[in-house]
Design a protein around this motif. Structure first.
Motif, PDB file in Angstrom:
ATOM      1  N   CYS A   1       8.710  36.671  21.699  1.00  0.00           N
ATOM      2  CA  CYS A   1       8.383  37.201  20.064  1.00  0.00           C
ATOM      3  C   CYS A   1       6.706  36.996  19.630  1.00  0.00           C
ATOM      4  O   CYS A   1       6.399  36.018  19.835  1.00  0.00           O
TER       5      CYS A   1
ATOM      6  N   PRO B   1      12.379  31.719   8.744  1.00  0.00           N
ATOM      7  CA  PRO B   1      13.130  32.178  10.016  1.00  0.00           C
ATOM      8  C   PRO B   1      13.257  30.718  10.910  1.00  0.00           C
ATOM      9  O   PRO B   1      12.588  29.891  11.115  1.00  0.00           O
ATOM     10  N   ARG B   2      14.498  30.938  11.633  1.00  0.00           N
ATOM     11  CA  ARG B   2      14.803  29.789  12.444  1.00  0.00           C
ATOM     12  C   ARG B   2      14.534  29.952  13.826  1.00  0.00           C
ATOM     13  O   ARG B   2      15.333  30.243  14.768  1.00  0.00           O
ATOM     14  N   CYS B   3      13.104  30.048  14.051  1.00  0.00           N
ATOM     15  CA  CYS B   3      12.607  30.482  15.521  1.00  0.00           C
ATOM     16  C   CYS B   3      12.965  29.666  16.770  1.00  0.00           C
ATOM     17  O   CYS B   3      13.051  29.815  17.577  1.00  0.00           O
TER      18      CYS B   3
ATOM     19  N   ILE C   1      19.470  34.085  11.865  1.00  0.00           N
ATOM     20  CA  ILE C   1      18.060  33.594  12.380  1.00  0.00           C
ATOM     21  C   ILE C   1      16.878  33.937  11.909  1.00  0.00           C
ATOM     22  O   ILE C   1      15.984  33.140  11.546  1.00  0.00           O
ATOM     23  N   CYS C   2      16.661  35.375  12.077  1.00  0.00           N
ATOM     24  CA  CYS C   2      15.376  35.779  11.810  1.00  0.00           C
ATOM     25  C   CYS C   2      15.542  35.976   9.944  1.00  0.00           C
ATOM     26  O   CYS C   2      15.518  37.510   9.801  1.00  0.00           O
TER      27      CYS C   2
ATOM     28  N   CYS D   1      16.025  30.924  17.963  1.00  0.00           N
ATOM     29  CA  CYS D   1      16.261  32.327  18.213  1.00  0.00           C
ATOM     30  C   CYS D   1      16.283  32.730  19.810  1.00  0.00           C
ATOM     31  O   CYS D   1      15.359  32.291  20.530  1.00  0.00           O
TER      32      CYS D   1
ATOM     33  N   LEU E   1      14.924  35.136  21.260  1.00  0.00           N
ATOM     34  CA  LEU E   1      13.969  35.977  21.566  1.00  0.00           C
ATOM     35  C   LEU E   1      12.822  35.266  21.371  1.00  0.00           C
ATOM     36  O   LEU E   1      11.683  35.829  21.537  1.00  0.00           O
ATOM     37  N   LYS E   2      12.634  33.822  21.117  1.00  0.00           N
ATOM     38  CA  LYS E   2      11.437  33.184  21.055  1.00  0.00           C
ATOM     39  C   LYS E   2      10.378  33.217  22.033  1.00  0.00           C
ATOM     40  O   LYS E   2       9.349  33.266  21.715  1.00  0.00           O
TER      41      LYS E   2
ATOM     42  N   ARG F   1       8.778  41.577  13.116  1.00  0.00           N
ATOM     43  CA  ARG F   1       8.362  40.336  13.478  1.00  0.00           C
ATOM     44  C   ARG F   1       8.032  40.171  15.180  1.00  0.00           C
ATOM     45  O   ARG F   1       7.143  39.686  15.531  1.00  0.00           O
TER      46      ARG F   1
ATOM     47  N   LEU G   1       5.776  35.055  16.775  1.00  0.00           N
ATOM     48  CA  LEU G   1       5.812  33.594  16.878  1.00  0.00           C
ATOM     49  C   LEU G   1       4.556  33.092  17.769  1.00  0.00           C
ATOM     50  O   LEU G   1       4.091  32.166  17.658  1.00  0.00           O
TER      51      LEU G   1
HETATM   52  S1  SF4 Z   1      11.114  33.970  17.061  1.00  0.00           S
HETATM   53 FE1  SF4 Z   1      10.606  35.941  16.102  1.00  0.00          FE
HETATM   54  S2  SF4 Z   1      12.397  37.417  15.888  1.00  0.00           S
HETATM   55 FE2  SF4 Z   1      13.044  35.125  16.454  1.00  0.00          FE
HETATM   56  S3  SF4 Z   1      13.423  34.388  14.371  1.00  0.00           S
HETATM   57 FE3  SF4 Z   1      11.200  33.855  15.109  1.00  0.00          FE
HETATM   58  S4  SF4 Z   1      10.189  35.600  13.883  1.00  0.00           S
HETATM   59 FE4  SF4 Z   1      12.176  36.072  14.149  1.00  0.00          FE
END
Ligand code: SF4
Length: 217
Positions: A211, A200-202, A194-195, A205, A207-208, A148, A214
């Motif tokens: 990502c 997924p709980r973006c 999270i992922c 996150c 990494l949002k 992802r 996203l």
């Molecule tokens: S932002 Fe990307 S890595 Fe993070 S939960 Fe969403 S899809 Fe997964």
């Protein structure tokens, strides 16, 4: 590989994990006994972590070492692991204990794949926790996060065997054993909390902002 995997996820991932690791301080993550770490990783395969943590405590109280597990009947082992739906693993666990007693050097030297019922992921995860140098092995949940994050496809039959995921996971891993352990556990925890496979709980996150999937959505 560089253009596919630039490792930009590592810094925010580690920052997030270090700030909030206390609730995930499971007992086997602090364990130094390879037998117990292996047992934990076997119990964690395809099970819920909170439930596995409960059963792990019962298991190591009943069978604190390979000697006690080797002496136990299959029924005793089965009764403890039944709540995880792992009854079928009872004979393997007994076999594992007997093999450890027969070849203790295999355990001491971290050659866990040579033991019955221990696959490459469990062996690698156990070595990471114990601080033994190893190539990291992704499971399907780590593969999902990286897929992802980089918006790259996975091997549909066996996501964990996707070559670029294996390369990326290892290429971005810190060399220092403690940071390497944190990196691996952080990916496991991010995938779990999270992922998640579905929904997924973006918004939560770490990494949002980076990502790719996203950004595409
Ligand atoms: S932002 Fe990307 S890595 Fe993070 S939960 Fe969403 S899809 Fe997964």
């Amino acid at each position: 590989m560089k253009e596919v995997c630039d490792c930009r996820f590592v810094e925010p991932l580690l920052l997030w994990w270090r700030k909030s690791k206390r609730p995930r301080d499971y007992p086997w993550r602090r364990e130094t006994d390879p037998y117990r770490v292996l047992v934990a990783e076997i119990l964690l395969q395809r099970t819920r972590r909170d439930k596995a943590a409960e059963i792990y405590e019962k298991f190591v109280n009943a069978f604190p070492d390979p000697q006690s597990l080797a002496r136990a009947s299959e029924d005793e082992v089965r009764n403890i692991i039944r709540p995880l739906g792992l009854e079928k693993r009872a004979p393997y666990l007994a076999k594992l204990a007997r093999e450890i007693l027969r070849r203790p050097h295999v355990l001491r030297e971290g050659r866990f794949e040579e033991l019955p019922g221990v696959g490459p992921y469990v062996a690698s995860a156990a070595r990471v926790i114990l601080g033994i140098p190893t190539r990291l092995k992704p499971d399907s949940s780590i593969a999902r996060v990286l897929s992802r994050f980089y918006d790259r496809s996975l091997n549909t039959r066996r996501p964990a065997d996707t070559p670029w995921v294996d390369e990326c996971l290892n290429r971005c891993a810190p060399q220092n054993p403690e940071s390497r352990k944190e990196y691996f556990l952080a990916l496991v925890d991010l995938a779990w909390e999270i992922c998640r496979p579905r929904k997924p709980r973006c918004n939560l996150c770490p990494l949002k902002n980076l990502c790719r999937q996203l950004r595409q959505s």
